[in-house]
Design a protein around this motif. Structure first.
Motif, PDB file in Angstrom:
ATOM      1  N   LYS A  72       0.801  -1.222   0.000  1.00  0.00           N
ATOM      2  CA  LYS A  72       0.000   0.000   0.000  1.00  0.00           C
ATOM      3  C   LYS A  72       0.834   1.273   0.000  1.00  0.00           C
ATOM      4  CE  LYS A  72      -4.004  -2.074   2.152  1.00  0.00           C
ATOM      5  NZ  LYS A  72      -4.842  -2.140   3.339  1.00  0.00           N
ATOM      6  N   LYS A  73       1.947   1.281   0.731  1.00  0.00           N
ATOM      7  CA  LYS A  73       2.765   2.485   0.856  1.00  0.00           C
ATOM      8  C   LYS A  73       4.188   2.067   1.201  1.00  0.00           C
ATOM      9  CE  LYS A  73       1.548   7.001   1.672  1.00  0.00           C
ATOM     10  NZ  LYS A  73       0.609   7.757   0.918  1.00  0.00           N
ATOM     11  N   ALA A  74       5.149   2.890   0.762  1.00  0.00           N
ATOM     12  CA  ALA A  74       6.553   2.599   1.048  1.00  0.00           C
ATOM     13  C   ALA A  74       7.230   3.819   1.664  1.00  0.00           C
ATOM     14  CB  ALA A  74       7.287   2.186  -0.229  1.00  0.00           C
ATOM     15  N   ALA A  75       8.275   3.553   2.430  1.00  0.00           N
ATOM     16  CA  ALA A  75       9.153   4.587   2.970  1.00  0.00           C
ATOM     17  C   ALA A  75      10.583   4.119   2.703  1.00  0.00           C
ATOM     18  CB  ALA A  75       8.913   4.783   4.459  1.00  0.00           C
ATOM     19  N   LEU A  76      11.481   5.071   2.477  1.00  0.00           N
ATOM     20  CA  LEU A  76      12.838   4.737   2.053  1.00  0.00           C
ATOM     21  C   LEU A  76      13.886   5.179   3.069  1.00  0.00           C
ATOM     22  CD1 LEU A  76      12.453   5.896  -1.655  1.00  0.00           C
ATOM     23  CD2 LEU A  76      12.026   3.624  -0.685  1.00  0.00           C
ATOM     24  N   PHE A  77      14.974   4.414   3.148  1.00  0.00           N
ATOM     25  CA  PHE A  77      16.098   4.792   4.004  1.00  0.00           C
ATOM     26  C   PHE A  77      17.402   4.356   3.357  1.00  0.00           C
ATOM     27  CE2 PHE A  77      14.798   0.615   5.482  1.00  0.00           C
ATOM     28  CZ  PHE A  77      15.965  -0.047   5.819  1.00  0.00           C
ATOM     29  N   THR A  78      18.469   5.127   3.651  1.00  0.00           N
ATOM     30  CA  THR A  78      19.792   4.828   3.095  1.00  0.00           C
ATOM     31  C   THR A  78      20.873   5.081   4.142  1.00  0.00           C
ATOM     32  OG1 THR A  78      19.985   7.090   2.214  1.00  0.00           O
ATOM     33  CG2 THR A  78      19.211   5.395   0.688  1.00  0.00           C
ATOM     34  N   THR A  79      22.002   4.435   3.924  1.00  0.00           N
ATOM     35  CA  THR A  79      23.227   4.757   4.648  1.00  0.00           C
ATOM     36  C   THR A  79      24.269   5.062   3.588  1.00  0.00           C
ATOM     37  OG1 THR A  79      23.981   2.449   4.727  1.00  0.00           O
ATOM     38  CG2 THR A  79      22.676   3.235   6.599  1.00  0.00           C
ATOM     39  N   SER A  80      25.111   6.049   3.866  1.00  0.00           N
ATOM     40  CA  SER A  80      26.150   6.403   2.893  1.00  0.00           C
ATOM     41  C   SER A  80      27.308   7.076   3.602  1.00  0.00           C
ATOM     42  CB  SER A  80      25.597   7.340   1.814  1.00  0.00           C
ATOM     43  OG  SER A  80      25.304   8.609   2.359  1.00  0.00           O
ATOM     44  N   VAL A  81      28.408   7.170   2.912  1.00  0.00           N
ATOM     45  CA  VAL A  81      29.600   7.786   3.487  1.00  0.00           C
ATOM     46  C   VAL A  81      29.362   9.270   3.771  1.00  0.00           C
ATOM     47  CG1 VAL A  81      30.760   8.390   1.318  1.00  0.00           C
ATOM     48  CG2 VAL A  81      32.115   7.782   3.326  1.00  0.00           C
ATOM     49  N   THR A  82      28.457   9.899   3.046  1.00  0.00           N
ATOM     50  CA  THR A  82      28.155  11.319   3.266  1.00  0.00           C
ATOM     51  C   THR A  82      26.962  11.519   4.191  1.00  0.00           C
ATOM     52  OG1 THR A  82      26.621  11.472   1.398  1.00  0.00           O
ATOM     53  CG2 THR A  82      28.962  11.904   0.948  1.00  0.00           C
ATOM     54  N   GLY A  83      26.147  10.487   4.355  1.00  0.00           N
ATOM     55  CA  GLY A  83      24.943  10.609   5.161  1.00  0.00           C
ATOM     56  C   GLY A  83      23.780  11.211   4.400  1.00  0.00           C
ATOM     57  N   ALA A  84      23.996  11.537   3.135  1.00  0.00           N
ATOM     58  CA  ALA A  84      22.939  12.151   2.323  1.00  0.00           C
ATOM     59  C   ALA A  84      22.033  11.084   1.723  1.00  0.00           C
ATOM     60  CB  ALA A  84      23.560  12.990   1.205  1.00  0.00           C
ATOM     61  N   ALA A  85      20.743  11.379   1.671  1.00  0.00           N
ATOM     62  CA  ALA A  85      19.782  10.461   1.052  1.00  0.00           C
ATOM     63  C   ALA A  85      20.066  10.376  -0.443  1.00  0.00           C
ATOM     64  CB  ALA A  85      18.358  10.945   1.293  1.00  0.00           C
ATOM     65  N   ALA A  86      19.975   9.184  -0.990  1.00  0.00           N
ATOM     66  CA  ALA A  86      20.251   8.979  -2.412  1.00  0.00           C
ATOM     67  C   ALA A  86      19.318   7.934  -2.995  1.00  0.00           C
ATOM     68  CB  ALA A  86      21.714   8.555  -2.595  1.00  0.00           C
ATOM     69  N   SER A  87      18.081   7.950  -2.560  1.00  0.00           N
ATOM     70  CA  SER A  87      17.166   6.882  -2.955  1.00  0.00           C
ATOM     71  C   SER A  87      16.281   7.239  -4.139  1.00  0.00           C
ATOM     72  CB  SER A  87      16.304   6.488  -1.756  1.00  0.00           C
ATOM     73  OG  SER A  87      15.625   7.617  -1.274  1.00  0.00           O
ATOM     74  N   GLY A  88      16.645   8.266  -4.887  1.00  0.00           N
ATOM     75  CA  GLY A  88      15.848   8.687  -6.041  1.00  0.00           C
ATOM     76  C   GLY A  88      15.488   7.565  -7.002  1.00  0.00           C
ATOM     77  N   PRO A  89      16.442   6.733  -7.421  1.00  0.00           N
ATOM     78  CA  PRO A  89      16.110   5.655  -8.355  1.00  0.00           C
ATOM     79  C   PRO A  89      15.101   4.666  -7.769  1.00  0.00           C
ATOM     80  CG  PRO A  89      18.481   6.008  -8.316  1.00  0.00           C
ATOM     81  CD  PRO A  89      17.898   6.830  -7.209  1.00  0.00           C
ATOM     82  N   LEU A  90      15.203   4.383  -6.485  1.00  0.00           N
ATOM     83  CA  LEU A  90      14.271   3.456  -5.838  1.00  0.00           C
ATOM     84  C   LEU A  90      12.872   4.077  -5.788  1.00  0.00           C
ATOM     85  CD1 LEU A  90      14.110   0.706  -4.513  1.00  0.00           C
ATOM     86  CD2 LEU A  90      14.805   1.770  -2.362  1.00  0.00           C
ATOM     87  N   ARG A  91      12.808   5.345  -5.454  1.00  0.00           N
ATOM     88  CA  ARG A  91      11.531   6.062  -5.441  1.00  0.00           C
ATOM     89  C   ARG A  91      10.881   5.991  -6.823  1.00  0.00           C
ATOM     90  NH1 ARG A  91       9.021   9.842  -2.392  1.00  0.00           N
ATOM     91  NH2 ARG A  91      10.775   9.895  -0.937  1.00  0.00           N
TER      92      ARG A  91
END
Length: 145
Positions: A72-91
């Protein structure tokens, strides 16, 4: 009762720690994308480490395999060396499948190659991850779905 699922891809274990904190907060289990199979969830939390600016191919393949009628709905999370969100392709993958994605994302420091953010995710970041998961679930139960 809301059915929640936490699915992740992690090469270094950082994203797995975040996923486990979220799953524990929601009273469920975090599963690696490679082992998850088809899921049915009111709320699906999807996460990946960011490697050289890219998400794990495992999480992208999992997202492509989802049946939009079962999520029904999704939420996204990431870990990275910069700490910046980078989940655009997944979205983009999820939205093209017709699965709505919550606007807010969670991100924290991780590791890539020789750049290691020692001690991350720390207890404060794991608490924030748990709070994020609870807030996502609360937003759905409050009728913001």
């Amino acid at each position: 009762m809301m059915n929640t699922a936490v699915i992740y891809a992690s090469m270094t274990g950082k994203t797995k720690k975040v996923a486990n904190a979220m799953a524990e907060a929601l009273g469920t289990r975090a599963l690696p994308a490679k082992e998850a199979g088809q899921v049915e969830a009111d709320l699906l939390l999807l996460g990946s480490g960011v490697y050289g600016g890219n998400l794990s191919p495992d999480i992208e393949a999992f997202a492509r395999s989802l049946d939009p009628g079962r999520c029904k709905k999704a939420a996204l999370f990431t870990t990275s060396v910069t700490g910046a969100a980078a989940s655009g392709p997944l979205r983009q993958i999820l939205e093209e499948k017709g699965i709505p994605v919550l606007e807010e994302e969670f991100s924290c420091l991780g590791r890539f190659l020789l750049v290691c953010r020692m001690g991350h995710p720390n207890s404060e970041e794991l608490s924030a991850a748990a709070a994020f998961a609870k807030a996502c679930a609360a937003s759905l139960s409050d009728g913001e779905a």
